[in-house]
Design a protein around this motif. Structure first.
Motif, short mmCIF file in Angstrom:
data_model
loop_
_atom_site.label_atom_id
_atom_site.label_comp_id
_atom_site.label_asym_id
_atom_site.label_seq_id
_atom_site.Cartn_x
_atom_site.Cartn_y
_atom_site.Cartn_z
N THR A 19 0.80 -1.15 -0.08
CA THR A 19 -0.06 -0.07 0.18
C THR A 19 1.03 1.13 -0.17
O THR A 19 -0.02 2.83 -0.34
CB THR A 19 -1.07 -0.29 1.00
OG1 THR A 19 0.10 0.04 2.38
CG2 THR A 19 -2.17 -1.67 1.48
N LEU A 22 0.08 3.24 -3.26
CA LEU A 22 -1.29 3.33 -3.11
C LEU A 22 -1.36 5.03 -2.13
O LEU A 22 -1.76 6.01 -2.54
CB LEU A 22 -2.28 2.30 -2.52
CG LEU A 22 -3.78 3.43 -2.83
CD1 LEU A 22 -4.27 2.98 -4.29
CD2 LEU A 22 -4.11 1.65 -2.42
N ASP A 23 -0.81 4.75 -0.89
CA ASP A 23 -0.79 6.26 -0.57
C ASP A 23 -0.08 7.36 -1.55
O ASP A 23 -0.08 8.47 -1.11
CB ASP A 23 0.46 5.55 1.03
CG ASP A 23 -0.79 4.97 1.86
OD1 ASP A 23 -1.65 4.90 1.47
OD2 ASP A 23 0.06 4.09 2.88
N LEU A 26 -2.01 8.78 -3.83
CA LEU A 26 -3.38 9.33 -2.77
C LEU A 26 -3.29 10.78 -2.25
O LEU A 26 -3.73 11.37 -2.21
CB LEU A 26 -4.03 8.34 -2.23
CG LEU A 26 -5.75 7.42 -2.53
CD1 LEU A 26 -5.45 6.68 -0.68
CD2 LEU A 26 -5.95 7.11 -2.92
N ILE A 29 -3.23 12.61 -5.35
CA ILE A 29 -4.58 13.21 -5.77
C ILE A 29 -4.98 14.02 -4.81
O ILE A 29 -6.23 14.93 -5.14
CB ILE A 29 -5.07 12.11 -6.42
CG1 ILE A 29 -5.05 11.23 -7.84
CG2 ILE A 29 -7.17 11.97 -5.95
CD1 ILE A 29 -4.40 9.87 -7.03
N ALA A 30 -4.95 14.30 -3.56
CA ALA A 30 -5.02 14.26 -2.67
C ALA A 30 -4.51 16.79 -2.76
O ALA A 30 -5.52 17.02 -2.52
CB ALA A 30 -4.94 14.77 -1.15
N ALA A 77 -12.30 11.22 0.02
CA ALA A 77 -11.83 9.83 -0.58
C ALA A 77 -10.87 9.50 -0.38
O ALA A 77 -11.02 8.06 -0.01
CB ALA A 77 -12.12 10.50 -2.62
N GLY A 78 -9.82 10.38 0.56
CA GLY A 78 -8.57 10.16 0.31
C GLY A 78 -8.73 8.68 2.49
O GLY A 78 -8.68 7.59 2.34
N VAL A 81 -11.10 5.53 1.65
CA VAL A 81 -9.71 4.42 0.94
C VAL A 81 -9.44 4.24 1.83
O VAL A 81 -8.98 2.76 2.04
CB VAL A 81 -9.25 5.05 -0.07
CG1 VAL A 81 -8.75 3.99 -0.57
CG2 VAL A 81 -10.26 5.83 -1.57
N GLY A 82 -8.55 4.82 2.30
CA GLY A 82 -7.67 4.11 4.06
C GLY A 82 -8.45 3.59 4.91
O GLY A 82 -7.71 3.01 5.19
#
Length: 85
Positions: A19, A22-23, A26, A29-30, A77-78, A81-82
C-alpha cells in the motif's frame, strides 16, 4: 503462539509494502484536488466580483456550491479509501 505473531507481523509488513505506492498516489491526488478546489473558488469569486462591478447580477451561488461539493467529495475520498484498505 509465537509463530502466529510472527505470521501476523510478516503479513502486516507485506501489506504495508503493497500500500505504500497507493498512499503516494492518494497523496498526490489529494494535493491536486486541493489545488483544483482553490482554483475553482478563485474563479467563481472573480466572476462574482466582475458581475458586481459591471452591474450584472447573475446567480453564482450554484457554481459556488458545486465547487464546494466537489471539494467535500475530494476531501473525503482519501479517508474512505484508507478505511476500506
Amino acid at each position: 503462539m509465537n509463530a502466529l505473531h510472527t505470521l501476523a507481523a510478516t503479513q502486516l509488513a507485506v501489506t504495508a509494502g503493497v500500500t505504500d505506492e497507493l498512499d503516494k498516489v492518494l497523496g498526490i491526488i489529494a494535493w491536486l484536488v486541493t489545488a483544483a478546489g482553490v482554483a475553482g473558488l478563485m474563479m467563481v469569486g472573480s466572476r462574482m466580483a466582475l458581475a458586481v462591478k459591471t452591474g450584472e447580477f447573475e446567480e453564482h451561488l450554484s457554481q459556488f456550491l458545486m465547487v464546494l461539493g466537489a471539494c467535500v467529495i475530494g476531501a473525503t475520498a482519501g479517508p474512505i479509501v484508507g478505511f476500506v484498505l
